[in-house]
Enzyme design. Structure first.
Site, PDB file in Angstrom:
ATOM      1  N   ARG A  80       0.819  -1.214   0.000  1.00  0.00           N
ATOM      2  CA  ARG A  80       0.000   0.000   0.000  1.00  0.00           C
ATOM      3  C   ARG A  80       0.855   1.269   0.000  1.00  0.00           C
ATOM      4  O   ARG A  80       0.493   2.290  -0.610  1.00  0.00           O
ATOM      5  CB  ARG A  80      -0.914  -0.017   1.232  1.00  0.00           C
ATOM      6  N   VAL A  88       0.725  10.388  -5.524  1.00  0.00           N
ATOM      7  CA  VAL A  88       0.959  11.762  -5.073  1.00  0.00           C
ATOM      8  C   VAL A  88       2.286  12.255  -5.653  1.00  0.00           C
ATOM      9  O   VAL A  88       3.345  11.794  -5.262  1.00  0.00           O
ATOM     10  CB  VAL A  88       0.989  11.831  -3.526  1.00  0.00           C
ATOM     11  N   GLY A  90       3.749  11.413  -8.248  1.00  0.00           N
ATOM     12  CA  GLY A  90       4.525  10.327  -8.855  1.00  0.00           C
ATOM     13  C   GLY A  90       5.273   9.481  -7.834  1.00  0.00           C
ATOM     14  O   GLY A  90       5.278   9.773  -6.636  1.00  0.00           O
ATOM     15  N   ASP A  92       7.996   8.919  -6.061  1.00  0.00           N
ATOM     16  CA  ASP A  92       9.189   9.706  -5.730  1.00  0.00           C
ATOM     17  C   ASP A  92       9.529   9.666  -4.249  1.00  0.00           C
ATOM     18  O   ASP A  92      10.298  10.498  -3.766  1.00  0.00           O
ATOM     19  CB  ASP A  92       8.979  11.161  -6.168  1.00  0.00           C
ATOM     20  N   GLU A 106       3.171  14.007   4.306  1.00  0.00           N
ATOM     21  CA  GLU A 106       1.942  13.383   3.811  1.00  0.00           C
ATOM     22  C   GLU A 106       1.392  12.368   4.810  1.00  0.00           C
ATOM     23  O   GLU A 106       0.271  11.890   4.670  1.00  0.00           O
ATOM     24  CB  GLU A 106       2.223  12.679   2.468  1.00  0.00           C
ATOM     25  N   ASN A 112      -3.864   8.723   5.050  1.00  0.00           N
ATOM     26  CA  ASN A 112      -2.680   8.121   5.685  1.00  0.00           C
ATOM     27  C   ASN A 112      -2.704   8.095   7.212  1.00  0.00           C
ATOM     28  O   ASN A 112      -2.146   7.182   7.827  1.00  0.00           O
ATOM     29  CB  ASN A 112      -1.414   8.871   5.244  1.00  0.00           C
ATOM     30  N   PRO A 181      -8.069   7.850  -3.675  1.00  0.00           N
ATOM     31  CA  PRO A 181      -9.535   7.727  -3.570  1.00  0.00           C
ATOM     32  C   PRO A 181      -9.974   7.259  -2.180  1.00  0.00           C
ATOM     33  O   PRO A 181      -9.320   6.401  -1.589  1.00  0.00           O
ATOM     34  CB  PRO A 181      -9.889   6.685  -4.624  1.00  0.00           C
ATOM     35  N   HIS A 211      -6.191  -5.873  -2.333  1.00  0.00           N
ATOM     36  CA  HIS A 211      -6.987  -6.071  -1.124  1.00  0.00           C
ATOM     37  C   HIS A 211      -7.234  -7.552  -0.846  1.00  0.00           C
ATOM     38  O   HIS A 211      -8.054  -7.892  -0.011  1.00  0.00           O
ATOM     39  CB  HIS A 211      -8.294  -5.281  -1.208  1.00  0.00           C
ATOM     40  N   THR A 212      -6.542  -8.408  -1.517  1.00  0.00           N
ATOM     41  CA  THR A 212      -6.498  -9.832  -1.158  1.00  0.00           C
ATOM     42  C   THR A 212      -5.633 -10.045   0.085  1.00  0.00           C
ATOM     43  O   THR A 212      -5.640 -11.130   0.668  1.00  0.00           O
ATOM     44  CB  THR A 212      -5.955 -10.686  -2.334  1.00  0.00           C
ATOM     45  N   ASP A 263      -9.749  -9.487   2.957  1.00  0.00           N
ATOM     46  CA  ASP A 263     -10.121 -10.809   2.419  1.00  0.00           C
ATOM     47  C   ASP A 263     -10.119 -11.753   3.621  1.00  0.00           C
ATOM     48  O   ASP A 263      -9.074 -12.276   3.992  1.00  0.00           O
ATOM     49  CB  ASP A 263      -9.101 -11.228   1.351  1.00  0.00           C
ATOM     50  N   ASP A 271      -3.871 -14.100  -3.452  1.00  0.00           N
ATOM     51  CA  ASP A 271      -4.555 -15.027  -4.367  1.00  0.00           C
ATOM     52  C   ASP A 271      -5.742 -14.291  -4.989  1.00  0.00           C
ATOM     53  O   ASP A 271      -5.846 -13.072  -4.837  1.00  0.00           O
ATOM     54  CB  ASP A 271      -4.994 -16.291  -3.605  1.00  0.00           C
TER      55      ASP A 271
HETATM   56  C1  HEM Z   1      -9.149   1.494  -5.775  1.00  0.00           C
HETATM   57  C2  HEM Z   1      -9.058   2.404  -4.854  1.00  0.00           C
HETATM   58  C3  HEM Z   1      -8.588   2.078  -3.458  1.00  0.00           C
HETATM   59  C4  HEM Z   1      -9.200   2.452  -2.314  1.00  0.00           C
HETATM   60  C5  HEM Z   1     -10.459   3.285  -2.187  1.00  0.00           C
HETATM   61  C6  HEM Z   1      -8.434   1.894  -1.229  1.00  0.00           C
HETATM   62  C7  HEM Z   1      -8.726   2.095   0.097  1.00  0.00           C
HETATM   63  C8  HEM Z   1      -8.120   1.411   1.133  1.00  0.00           C
HETATM   64  C9  HEM Z   1      -8.490   1.544   2.516  1.00  0.00           C
HETATM   65  C10 HEM Z   1      -9.556   2.477   3.063  1.00  0.00           C
HETATM   66  C11 HEM Z   1      -7.729   0.680   3.222  1.00  0.00           C
HETATM   67  C12 HEM Z   1      -7.767   0.464   4.732  1.00  0.00           C
HETATM   68  C13 HEM Z   1      -7.071   1.606   5.425  1.00  0.00           C
HETATM   69  C14 HEM Z   1      -7.428   1.681   6.896  1.00  0.00           C
HETATM   70  O1  HEM Z   1      -8.602   1.485   7.236  1.00  0.00           O
HETATM   71  O2  HEM Z   1      -6.523   1.966   7.715  1.00  0.00           O
HETATM   72  C15 HEM Z   1      -6.868   0.021   2.290  1.00  0.00           C
HETATM   73  C16 HEM Z   1      -5.944  -0.930   2.624  1.00  0.00           C
HETATM   74  C17 HEM Z   1      -5.064  -1.484   1.729  1.00  0.00           C
HETATM   75  N1  HEM Z   1      -4.901  -1.102   0.423  1.00  0.00           N
HETATM   76 FE1  HEM Z   1      -6.171  -0.011  -0.665  1.00  0.00          FE
HETATM   77  N2  HEM Z   1      -7.398   1.203  -1.731  1.00  0.00           N
HETATM   78  C18 HEM Z   1      -7.430   1.291  -3.096  1.00  0.00           C
HETATM   79  C19 HEM Z   1      -6.497   0.790  -3.969  1.00  0.00           C
HETATM   80  C20 HEM Z   1      -5.358   0.129  -3.588  1.00  0.00           C
HETATM   81  C21 HEM Z   1      -4.243  -0.143  -4.451  1.00  0.00           C
HETATM   82  C22 HEM Z   1      -4.130   0.321  -5.909  1.00  0.00           C
HETATM   83  C23 HEM Z   1      -3.343  -0.847  -3.712  1.00  0.00           C
HETATM   84  C24 HEM Z   1      -1.996  -1.377  -4.108  1.00  0.00           C
HETATM   85  C25 HEM Z   1      -1.546  -1.447  -5.339  1.00  0.00           C
HETATM   86  C26 HEM Z   1      -3.920  -1.016  -2.397  1.00  0.00           C
HETATM   87  C27 HEM Z   1      -3.357  -1.723  -1.370  1.00  0.00           C
HETATM   88  C28 HEM Z   1      -3.905  -1.856  -0.116  1.00  0.00           C
HETATM   89  C29 HEM Z   1      -3.424  -2.790   0.886  1.00  0.00           C
HETATM   90  C30 HEM Z   1      -2.393  -3.866   0.646  1.00  0.00           C
HETATM   91  C31 HEM Z   1      -4.144  -2.539   2.050  1.00  0.00           C
HETATM   92  C32 HEM Z   1      -3.966  -3.213   3.425  1.00  0.00           C
HETATM   93  C33 HEM Z   1      -2.898  -2.430   4.190  1.00  0.00           C
HETATM   94  C34 HEM Z   1      -2.574  -2.956   5.586  1.00  0.00           C
HETATM   95  O3  HEM Z   1      -3.103  -3.966   6.013  1.00  0.00           O
HETATM   96  O4  HEM Z   1      -1.740  -2.304   6.246  1.00  0.00           O
HETATM   97  N3  HEM Z   1      -5.122  -0.382  -2.357  1.00  0.00           N
HETATM   98  N4  HEM Z   1      -7.115   0.492   1.024  1.00  0.00           N
END
Ligand code: HEM
Ligand SMILES: *[C@@H]1O[C@H](CO)[C@@H](O)[C@H](O)[C@H]1NC(C)=O
Length: 345
Positions: A80, A88, A90, A92, A106, A112, A181, A211-212, A263, A271
């Protein structure tokens, strides 16, 4: 070919004499490429550290192995981090900068704050790399390498990773607030946020497959449980028993920092279960479920395809990660290679 070799090495030697007189040369052989843009080609490429830091991959992987064995979720957090960096200004490493006289970090932005993590692992990788090859491997590349390594160590795909990013001397908290987003986004919003970064619907669905692994806090999905549309009703696309389970983790008031797996069936395994859960109404975030139900473009078809065919998902995920990793990198003499990822040199 022979001619190319000779002219190549002569150019390299001339170039070396030139760069050795510079203070902090962005040392790489790609500079001598004169392919069509007057010798000013600064693209990223996988062998960037082949000569300047051949141990980079071993060092990154050994720190990751230890960190992820200690806490499986760390893989998700690092994946993430690269996303929140790239969206943000790029890829960087702006996300890594702490507050200072010239920087508003940030780390305190809405997406964040109380959420993003993994900085200690990045620091450890950086410290080991500074020992092995001082002032060579950028923090932005470390984030990209950590994201790929974390994916692989969680059971996901490997990809050839273009390298050679340099680090910013600035951060943008407004960029972080405005370009990442929020989890209650509509599908149209998500597509718009991704399009702004040069990413399309296919990238959106594939990258959401991240989000797997990992978890989200109650505050990130609470709206769905209690007031999805301003009518005090839950999101009707939530499967019933899943919904009841979530209400016990995430009460109507309080508990904002309680966590739930994105997941729940295989939270530490990379997966395609994430897509299967979405088909069953068991996607955790609104932004997950709307990929199926949002009724814009072809995202519904993509969710179904990835749920059915894990190899198809892995293949596209790898491509989309390269694409995301290529968002506006700093190259050439711009930016710097930070010695400490938390502050500018
Ligand atoms: C499509 C739009 C996306 C939205 C709206 C989104 C939103 C979120 C949110 C709200 C969380 C939980 C944060 C929290 O409650 O503390 C999360 C977790 C996560 N996101 Fe996304 N995300 C998106 C796309 C992505 C992308 C593109 C990636 C990586 C390429 C990603 C990787 C992850 C990962 C791996 C977690 C778990 C992090 C952890 O357990 O520490 N997400 N995301
Ligand atoms: C998303 O949540 C924010 C903050 O709680 C709220 O202001 C906004 O209206 C919500 N958006 C949608 C589409 O529900």
């Amino acid at each position: 070919m022979a001619f190319f070799r000779v002219s190549f090495s002569v150019t390299v030697m001339v170039f070396l004499c030139f760069t050795l007189s510079q203070a902090h040369p962005p040392f790489n052989f790609d500079w001598v490429d004169s392919g069509g843009n007057g010798g000013g080609y600064f693209g990223l490429f996988p062998e960037y550290y082949q000569y300047s830091c051949p141990a980079v991959h071993d060092i990154v992987m050994s720190v990751l192995e230890k960190a992820i064995a200690n806490e499986a979720r760390m893989a998700a957090s690092l994946l993430r981090l690269h996303f929140h960096d790239c969206f943000v200004q790029g890829c960087d490493a702006s996300v890594l900068l702490d507050d200072s006289s010239s920087i508003i970090s940030e780390k305190q932005s809405n997406p964040n704050r109380n959420s993003i993590r993994g900085f200690d692992v990045i620091d450890e990788i950086k410290a080991r790399l500074e020992e092995a090859c001082p002032q060579t491997v950028s923090c932005a590349d470390i984030l990209a390498l950590a994201a790929r390594g974390s994916t692989v160590l969680s059971g996901g795909p490997y990809w050839e990773l273009p390298l050679g990013r340099r680090d910013s001397k600035t951060a943008s908290i407004s960029g972080s607030n405005n370009n990442i987003p929020p989890p209650n986004s509509t599908l149209q919003n998500l597509i718009t946020f991704f399009n702004r970064q040069g990413l399309d619907e296919v990238d959106l669905v594939a990258l959401s497959g991240s989000h797997t692994i990992g978890v989200a806090r109650c505050v990130s999905f609470k709206q769905r449980l209690y007031d999805q549309n301003g009518n005090n009703q839950p999101d009707e696309t939530l499967e019933r028993s899943y919904y009841y389970g979530l209400t016990s983790v995430c009460p109507k008031s309080g508990g904002d920092n309680n966590i739930s797996p994105l997941d729940f069936a295989s939270p530490a395994k990379f997966d395609n279960t994430y897509f299967k859960l979405i088909l069953w109404g068991q996607g955790l975030l609104n932004s997950d479920e709307v990929l199926l139900t949002g009724n814009v473009g072809k995202t519904m078809e993509l969710v179904k395809s990835y749920a059915e065919d894990e190899a198809l998902f892995f293949n596209q995920f790898a491509k989309s990660m390269v694409k995301m990793g290529n968002i506006s990198p700093i190259t050439g003499y711009n930016g710097e290679v930070r010695m400490n990822c938390r502050q500018v040199n």
